[in-house]
Design a protein around this motif. Sequence first.
Motif, mmCIF file in Angstrom:
data_model
loop_
_atom_site.group_PDB
_atom_site.id
_atom_site.type_symbol
_atom_site.label_atom_id
_atom_site.label_comp_id
_atom_site.label_asym_id
_atom_site.label_seq_id
_atom_site.Cartn_x
_atom_site.Cartn_y
_atom_site.Cartn_z
ATOM 1 N N THR A 1 14.670 11.069 -16.248
ATOM 2 C CA THR A 1 14.316 11.926 -17.385
ATOM 3 C C THR A 1 14.329 11.090 -18.651
ATOM 4 O OG1 THR A 1 14.955 13.883 -18.663
ATOM 5 C CG2 THR A 1 16.730 12.646 -17.663
ATOM 6 N N ASP B 1 10.652 11.617 -7.499
ATOM 7 C CA ASP B 1 9.986 12.558 -8.404
ATOM 8 C C ASP B 1 9.578 11.842 -9.692
ATOM 9 O OD1 ASP B 1 8.961 14.875 -9.413
ATOM 10 O OD2 ASP B 1 10.886 15.819 -9.827
ATOM 11 N N GLY B 2 8.582 12.387 -10.367
ATOM 12 C CA GLY B 2 8.262 11.960 -11.721
ATOM 13 C C GLY B 2 7.467 10.686 -11.860
ATOM 14 N N ALA C 1 14.481 16.210 -4.200
ATOM 15 C CA ALA C 1 13.850 15.927 -5.489
ATOM 16 C C ALA C 1 14.288 16.929 -6.546
ATOM 17 C CB ALA C 1 12.323 15.945 -5.339
ATOM 18 N N TYR C 2 14.450 18.192 -6.137
ATOM 19 C CA TYR C 2 14.884 19.238 -7.062
ATOM 20 C C TYR C 2 16.294 18.931 -7.577
ATOM 21 C CZ TYR C 2 14.484 24.079 -8.814
ATOM 22 O OH TYR C 2 14.348 25.192 -9.616
ATOM 23 N N ALA D 1 19.605 14.548 -13.190
ATOM 24 C CA ALA D 1 19.124 13.739 -14.319
ATOM 25 C C ALA D 1 19.212 14.536 -15.615
ATOM 26 C CB ALA D 1 17.698 13.274 -14.062
ATOM 27 N N TYR D 2 18.916 15.821 -15.538
ATOM 28 C CA TYR D 2 19.034 16.674 -16.724
ATOM 29 C C TYR D 2 20.495 16.771 -17.166
ATOM 30 C CZ TYR D 2 18.983 20.806 -19.693
ATOM 31 O OH TYR D 2 19.153 21.685 -20.739
ATOM 32 N N ASP E 1 15.015 10.822 -9.598
ATOM 33 C CA ASP E 1 14.206 11.225 -10.747
ATOM 34 C C ASP E 1 14.714 10.496 -11.983
ATOM 35 O OD1 ASP E 1 12.279 12.507 -12.242
ATOM 36 O OD2 ASP E 1 13.387 14.389 -12.430
ATOM 37 N N HIS F 1 16.347 16.081 -10.031
ATOM 38 C CA HIS F 1 15.884 16.525 -11.349
ATOM 39 C C HIS F 1 17.020 17.205 -12.106
ATOM 40 C CE1 HIS F 1 13.200 18.177 -14.413
ATOM 41 N NE2 HIS F 1 13.773 19.356 -14.197
#
Length: 1071
Positions: free
Chosen positions: A809, A880-881, A1017-1018, A1024-1025, A807, A1021
Amino acid sequence: MEETEESSGNKKCTTKTKTFRGRANTHKHHYHQYQYQYHYQHQLLQYSNQFGFFNQNQYCPGYYPALLPLPPPIPLQLALTPPLPQNHSSISKTQLQKPLCKLNNSPLPSSAAPPTSSETKGPAVITSPGNNANLKPPSASTLEKYLCSFALSFYTTRVISDKESLVITKENNEAFEGLQQQKNRPLRGGGGRKVTSATTQSLVVARRPDSGGVEGSVISLLANHFLVQFDSSQRIFHYNVEISPNPSREVARMIKQKLVKENSALLSGALPAYDGRQSLYSPVEFQQDRIEFYVSLPIPASKSSLPFGEINFLQEKHQQLKIFRINIKLVSKLDGKELSRYLSKEGDDWIPLPQDYLHALDVVLRESPKERCIPVGRSLYSSSMGGAKEIGGGAVALRGFFQSLRPTQQGLALNVDFSVTAFHESIGVIFYLQKRLEFLRDLPQRKTRSLVGEERKEVEKALKNIRIFVCHRETVQRYRVYGLTEEATENLWFADRDGKNLRLLNYFKDHYNYDIQFRNLPCLQISRSKPCYLPMELCMICEGQKFLGKLSDDQTARILKLGCQRPKERKAIIDGVMRGSVGPTSGSQGREFKLHISREMTRLSGRILQPPKLRLGDGGHVRDLIPSRHDCQWNLLDSHVFEGTRIQRWALISFGGTLDQKSNIPKFINQLSQRCEQLGIFLNKNTMIKPQYESTQVLNNVSLLESKLKKIHSAASNNLQLLICVMEKKHKGYADLKRIAETSVGVVTQCCLYSNLGKLSSQFLANLALKMNAKVGGCTVALYNSLPSQIPRLLHSNEPVIFMGADVTHPHPLDDISPSVAAVVGSMNWPAANKYVSRMRSQTHRQEIIQDLGEMVKELLDDFYQELNELPKRIIFFRDGVSETQFYKVLKEELQAIREACSRFPGYRPPITFAVVQKRHHTRIFPRETDPSSTQNQFSDENIPPGTVVDTVITHPREFDFYLCSHWGVKGTSRPTHYHVLWDENHFTSDELQKLVYNLCYTFVRCTKPVSLVPPAYYAHLAAYRGRLYLERSECMASMRHASTISRAAPPKAAPLPKLSENVKKLMFYC
C-alpha cells in the motif's frame, strides 16, 4: 497553462526543450558565458532588425525575457531564423538564393569557433579553449558576414507571415546534423516480458497449460471488449517531437493542430496522431526525415518582473504572439506483422508483445477523444456525458470512459468502460475554501478573519498544486499555487522595477481601483522560488482539474452512487460511448491508419462453477451445507462456527457518547454474549474490570491514550484476550488506538460505534462476533471436502501446502515522503488452510517491489514449521496490486526472493506457483439474452452469478490467466477478479486452479458468503492497511510532511514499523 506558471523574466537565457534529456548542458563558467551571450545576442538583435528579421518588442531596461524567440549565439548547432513581422513581405526561395552581401570564407573570429559535436548536446553557450572572461562580443561587420553566410549556405527556407508557421527543410548540409546528434530514447521498451539477457532467458511467463477449463455449466455472456481489426502491412512512422519553449499539453496539442493544418504538403497530407508529449505517429512518411517548424500562437510571450505575477496590461491587450520551435525527427518505422504473429500465436513462446506498435495504435485511438474530453490517466471525461454533479467540499463529479487496447485470444480488442471521478469545482478561491473546509464555512461573511496555527496548514494543503486564474483583468494566463505567504495580505510589500517599495493593497487600489476585502488572509504564492503573490479573493479555480485531495466519506459515497449502475444501464452507457461523438470511434484517425473498430460487445461463453460443500461447527443443528441461494450466501441461525473460541478475559472502553448511549452498554454486553453463544463462541458475560468511560478527547492525546490502555491491561493482570472499544463517531485516533494496543500493550481490539448499539440487530451482533472470534484464534467455516480431495492429482493430506498473499500500500498521491507498506500473509494450518499469520514492513516511498520479501517469507515458513513440524511441500503465492507493466520485474525479483528464503532451509526447494491478482481493471462481463422471448429476461439486469469463470476469447492469447467472479454483486455491476499466473512449477490445469481459487473464496472469516478476492490476497491487503495505520499518526512523520519541499527530492529512508507484541503476532488481528 503550464508554460505561464513560472516567471521567466529573471532567468538566464536558456531554452527549455521538450526532450527526454531534460535541460541543456551547463558549463563551469556560467557567469562569463551568459554575460558574453547576452552582449552578443543584444548586438545581433540590433543588427537583425535592420534586415527585417525581427519585430522587436518593448522591454524595460535591463529586463531580458528568456522566452523571446531571439537567435541563439553563433556557435550553436543551429542558428534560428524567426518569422518575418506581419508587415514584411515573404522571401521566396529564389530570393534567398541571391547573395545579400559579400561572403567571406571565415566569417567568425577564431575565438568564437563553434564547439565540436562532442561538446554540444543541446542549446549551447559560446565557449572557447581559453578563459571565458577574455571573450569579447564580435563586431557588427562580423555579425553581418555571419548572417549573410547563414542565409545562403545553411538552408532553403520558406518564410511566411508570423500568423502562420515557418518551415526549414534539410538541404545537404552538415550544420543540420549537429543539431540532431542527440539520440532519442524509444518511448517504450519491448514489454514487460521481453527477455534480454542470458541470466533471464529461463524466466518466461507461464503459458496456458490447456485450451481452457471445462468444468461447470455454460453461460452466454457479453464483455466490454470491442474487436479492433488492423492491417498488419500498414506501416506507422514514429516521429520524435521537441518543442521549445516547453509548452503544456494543451498548448502542445494546439501547436500540433496548427502545424498539421498549415503544412499538409510537407507532411504528405497525413493526419498524424500526437500523444501530447514527444511522440507523433503518421500513417505515411513525411517529405523529410527531419523538419523544423516555427509556430506562433496568441499567448503572452513573457511575464512581468513584478513580484506578485502581474502582467503588463497593455501587452495582453495587444495579444502578443508567442513563437515555438518544433523539431520533428523520424525515430522508427513500425509495422504490424510482429503484433499479428503474437496474436495468432505464431513463433516462439518468448517473443515479447510488440509494445511500440501497440502503443502507437493506442495513441491513434485516443487522438479524437482527447480533443473533446479531459484526459486523466487512461480515462477521458466530458460534461456532455451527463454534466457535472456537485458532491460537496468544493468538488464536482464528471462522467467519462476508460479505454485501452488489449491483446486477447480473439485478436486486438479495445476495452471501454464507464468511469466517474472528482474534479475541483471552478469557483472563486474564497468560496472554494468555504465549501472545502469546515472551519471556514462562514468565511464570506467574516472578511476580517485570519488564519492561525493548524488552520493555515489546512488551507495550504487544500490549495497546493491547484491551477488558478485571476478575475480582476482579462488574461489567458494560468498559475499554479505553490503555497501561502507567511504574512497577511495587508502586511505585504514588494519592490517594483525601479526598486521602489510598494504596498500590495495600494497597488491594487491605484492600478485597478479595487479595495482588497480579505486583508487578514495570506496571499497565494505562485512561484517555487521567488515572491509572486496573488490575493485569494481575485483568484478562480481553473476547470478540468482532477481533485487532488483525499475525498471525504460523504464525497466518496456520492461518487460511488454516481458510478453505481446496474448491468443493463452500464452496458447502455458503454454502447453509447462507442456510438457517440466523444468516443474512440468519433474521429477519422482510425480510418487514416486502416483500423476498424467493432461497435458491438464481444460475445463469449463462460462457465459457472459449483459452490463447495461447507463444514460448520459440531455443536449446531446444521453441521454441513451447500450454499443453494442464487447469491451463494448462507446463514448461521441454526449453526455454529467451525471453530469457536472461549473469550474468558476481556474488557470494554468507551470514548464519548451521551448518557443515554452509555446506558445501553450493559444491554449490549448481554446481547452480544447471547449471540456469541448461539454461534458456538463463548464470551464471558462479565468483563474482567468494569467498563471504562472516557472522553473522546482522549483519542486526541497519544500519551494519555496509551496510559489508559496500559492501565486497563494491568488491571486485568496483563492477561486480556480482547478489548472492545465503543466510539461516539469515527475518529482519527482510531489509528493510534490500534497501534498502541497491538504493539505496545499486546491485546487485540474490536471497535464499534454507538450508533449501531441503539438497534443491536442480530446481523450486527453476528458480524461483530465473527470478527472477534477470528481475532482471538477461531475460524468461521471450513471446506467439507478438503482441498486434497478436490485436487487429488497435486494436493495430498500428508503433504502440507502454504498459501501466501502479498500486497503493497502506498501513501496518498500528494504525500511525497511517507513510506510504502508491504504485507505478506501465510496459511498456518492444513488441510483447512483458513488461518493466516501476517508480516508487515515499511519500505521506500512508492516502491512496488517488496524489498524485505525474502525475510518475511522465511519468518512465515518458520511459523509454519512450528505449527505442523514440517515445511510446506508446495508454495502457492498470490500477489495483489501489480499492474501489467510491472509483471516481469515483480516476477524476476520476488520469485528470486522466495527462492532465497527457501534456500535458508537445507535442501528445501518446493515448487512455487506465483499468480498476480487484479481487481483494478476495467473488464466487465454481462449476462447475454440468448432468447428475447425467454422468461429469463426479467433477470437481464442481474449480475453474473458467483462462480462465473471466463478463460477464453477475452483472455491473454498465450499466457495463463482467467477472470473469476466469485461473489454476488448486490449493487452496481460486478467486477470479476483477474488472475494471471506468472510462474507455475506445480503445473496446475485450468480447472484445478480455478476450482482451488473459487473454493478458497468461501473460507473468508469475516462473512458467510464467498468474497470477490482470494483470501490470501484479501488478508494481505488488510494487513498492509493496518501497517499504514501505524504510520498515520506520528509527530515526526507529521513534521516531515510539513517540511517537505515542493521540488520533490529523493524520499528519506523508510522509518521501520513498530514491532508487534508477541501476544498478537500469530493472531489475525488485522481482519
